[in-house]
Design a protein around this motif. Structure first.
Motif, PDB file in Angstrom:
ATOM      1  N   ILE A  80     -47.820  73.501  23.839  1.00  0.00           N
ATOM      2  CA  ILE A  80     -49.069  74.359  23.683  1.00  0.00           C
ATOM      3  C   ILE A  80     -49.503  75.966  24.069  1.00  0.00           C
ATOM      4  CG2 ILE A  80     -51.442  74.978  23.624  1.00  0.00           C
ATOM      5  CD1 ILE A  80     -51.768  71.843  24.135  1.00  0.00           C
ATOM      6  N   ASN A  81     -49.360  76.489  23.390  1.00  0.00           N
ATOM      7  CA  ASN A  81     -49.517  77.955  23.492  1.00  0.00           C
ATOM      8  C   ASN A  81     -50.738  78.285  23.975  1.00  0.00           C
ATOM      9  OD1 ASN A  81     -49.165  80.766  23.841  1.00  0.00           O
ATOM     10  ND2 ASN A  81     -47.770  81.246  22.644  1.00  0.00           N
ATOM     11  N   PRO A  82     -51.392  77.966  25.370  1.00  0.00           N
ATOM     12  CA  PRO A  82     -53.217  78.752  25.489  1.00  0.00           C
ATOM     13  C   PRO A  82     -52.758  80.972  25.800  1.00  0.00           C
ATOM     14  CG  PRO A  82     -51.794  78.089  26.815  1.00  0.00           C
ATOM     15  CD  PRO A  82     -50.881  78.001  26.082  1.00  0.00           C
ATOM     16  N   MET A  93     -45.129  72.477  16.705  1.00  0.00           N
ATOM     17  CA  MET A  93     -45.202  71.430  15.730  1.00  0.00           C
ATOM     18  C   MET A  93     -43.516  70.873  15.461  1.00  0.00           C
ATOM     19  SD  MET A  93     -47.401  70.027  15.967  1.00  0.00           S
ATOM     20  CE  MET A  93     -47.851  68.487  15.212  1.00  0.00           C
ATOM     21  N   GLN A  94     -42.830  72.137  15.232  1.00  0.00           N
ATOM     22  CA  GLN A  94     -41.210  72.314  15.304  1.00  0.00           C
ATOM     23  C   GLN A  94     -40.506  71.787  16.076  1.00  0.00           C
ATOM     24  OE1 GLN A  94     -40.847  73.564  11.670  1.00  0.00           O
ATOM     25  NE2 GLN A  94     -37.928  72.654  12.119  1.00  0.00           N
ATOM     26  N   ALA A  95     -40.725  71.598  17.800  1.00  0.00           N
ATOM     27  CA  ALA A  95     -40.377  71.215  18.847  1.00  0.00           C
ATOM     28  C   ALA A  95     -40.578  70.410  19.750  1.00  0.00           C
ATOM     29  CB  ALA A  95     -39.299  72.596  19.269  1.00  0.00           C
ATOM     30  N   PRO A  96     -40.827  69.157  18.944  1.00  0.00           N
ATOM     31  CA  PRO A  96     -41.586  68.548  19.891  1.00  0.00           C
ATOM     32  C   PRO A  96     -40.972  67.899  21.421  1.00  0.00           C
ATOM     33  CG  PRO A  96     -40.262  66.773  17.750  1.00  0.00           C
ATOM     34  CD  PRO A  96     -40.244  68.390  18.188  1.00  0.00           C
ATOM     35  N   VAL A  97     -41.798  67.369  22.123  1.00  0.00           N
ATOM     36  CA  VAL A  97     -40.968  67.096  24.093  1.00  0.00           C
ATOM     37  C   VAL A  97     -40.723  65.478  23.086  1.00  0.00           C
ATOM     38  CG1 VAL A  97     -41.003  67.180  26.157  1.00  0.00           C
ATOM     39  CG2 VAL A  97     -41.677  68.980  25.057  1.00  0.00           C
ATOM     40  N   VAL A  98     -39.793  64.788  23.176  1.00  0.00           N
ATOM     41  CA  VAL A  98     -39.347  63.797  23.359  1.00  0.00           C
ATOM     42  C   VAL A  98     -39.215  63.239  24.873  1.00  0.00           C
ATOM     43  CG1 VAL A  98     -38.237  61.838  21.882  1.00  0.00           C
ATOM     44  CG2 VAL A  98     -39.202  64.046  20.615  1.00  0.00           C
ATOM     45  N   ARG A 119     -46.287  77.443  15.065  1.00  0.00           N
ATOM     46  CA  ARG A 119     -47.964  78.072  15.550  1.00  0.00           C
ATOM     47  C   ARG A 119     -48.121  77.306  15.241  1.00  0.00           C
ATOM     48  NH1 ARG A 119     -44.132  82.712  15.664  1.00  0.00           N
ATOM     49  NH2 ARG A 119     -43.734  83.253  17.747  1.00  0.00           N
ATOM     50  N   THR A 120     -48.493  76.212  15.133  1.00  0.00           N
ATOM     51  CA  THR A 120     -50.264  75.698  14.096  1.00  0.00           C
ATOM     52  C   THR A 120     -51.664  75.803  14.344  1.00  0.00           C
ATOM     53  OG1 THR A 120     -48.418  74.073  13.320  1.00  0.00           O
ATOM     54  CG2 THR A 120     -51.177  73.156  13.082  1.00  0.00           C
ATOM     55  N   GLY A 129     -57.053  67.308  11.496  1.00  0.00           N
ATOM     56  CA  GLY A 129     -55.859  66.990  11.526  1.00  0.00           C
ATOM     57  C   GLY A 129     -54.964  67.087  11.130  1.00  0.00           C
ATOM     58  N   GLU A 130     -54.507  68.819  10.535  1.00  0.00           N
ATOM     59  CA  GLU A 130     -53.267  69.369   9.892  1.00  0.00           C
ATOM     60  C   GLU A 130     -52.733  69.629  10.322  1.00  0.00           C
ATOM     61  OE1 GLU A 130     -55.264  71.810   7.102  1.00  0.00           O
ATOM     62  OE2 GLU A 130     -56.849  70.376   6.388  1.00  0.00           O
ATOM     63  N   VAL A 131     -51.193  69.401   9.350  1.00  0.00           N
ATOM     64  CA  VAL A 131     -49.990  70.049  11.119  1.00  0.00           C
ATOM     65  C   VAL A 131     -49.276  71.109  10.297  1.00  0.00           C
ATOM     66  CG1 VAL A 131     -49.326  67.938  12.355  1.00  0.00           C
ATOM     67  CG2 VAL A 131     -48.544  67.929  10.597  1.00  0.00           C
TER      68      VAL A 131
END
Length: 131
Positions: A80-82, A93-98, A119-120, A129-131
């Protein structure tokens, strides 16, 4: 939980050990805090606490690096970018931490798929609930 990121995180390759912990019990939000530099910390969320439509193929090379034998050992988070406060926060959402939770190995995976955004809006994810 202490997680080892063999490649570091993009932009933070020199640091490989991070503590992962929930911000509150039962919360979908987590902190990923650098062990060597505690001021380096990322706010994460578990996307599946908000949507079931988020899915991607994990490249075989990532599975090998993270020693994933069983997908049930995998946890997925998004950063999250706050920067301007949570009301206008965005989620990558383009670069998940797995993370392989059994082996405590992690990697931020940059997806080749282009259907997800860097930047969702967090509010969009929480309310619809939309990505």
């Amino acid at each position: 939980m202490l997680v080892f990121f063999p490649r570091g995180l993009p932009g933070f390759e020199e640091w490989q050990e991070y503590y992962l912990y929930q911000t509150q019990p039962e919360s979908p939000f987590y902190n990923l805090q650098c062990r060597a530099q505690p001021r380096v910390s990322f706010l994460l969320l578990n996307p599946f606490g908000f949507t079931r439509s988020y899915e991607f193929d994990l490249p075989e090379t990532v599975r090998e690096r993270l020693q994933i034998a069983d997908m049930s050992d995998v946890a997925v988070f998004n950063i999250i970018n706050p920067r301007n406060g949570l009301a206008s926060a965005t989620v990558n959402m383009q670069a998940p931490v797995v993370i392989n939770i059994r082996r405590q190995l992690g990697e931020q995976v940059i997806l080749e798929e282009t259907r997800y955004s860097l930047r969702t809006p967090l509010q969009q994810l929480i309310t619809r609930g939309e990505v």
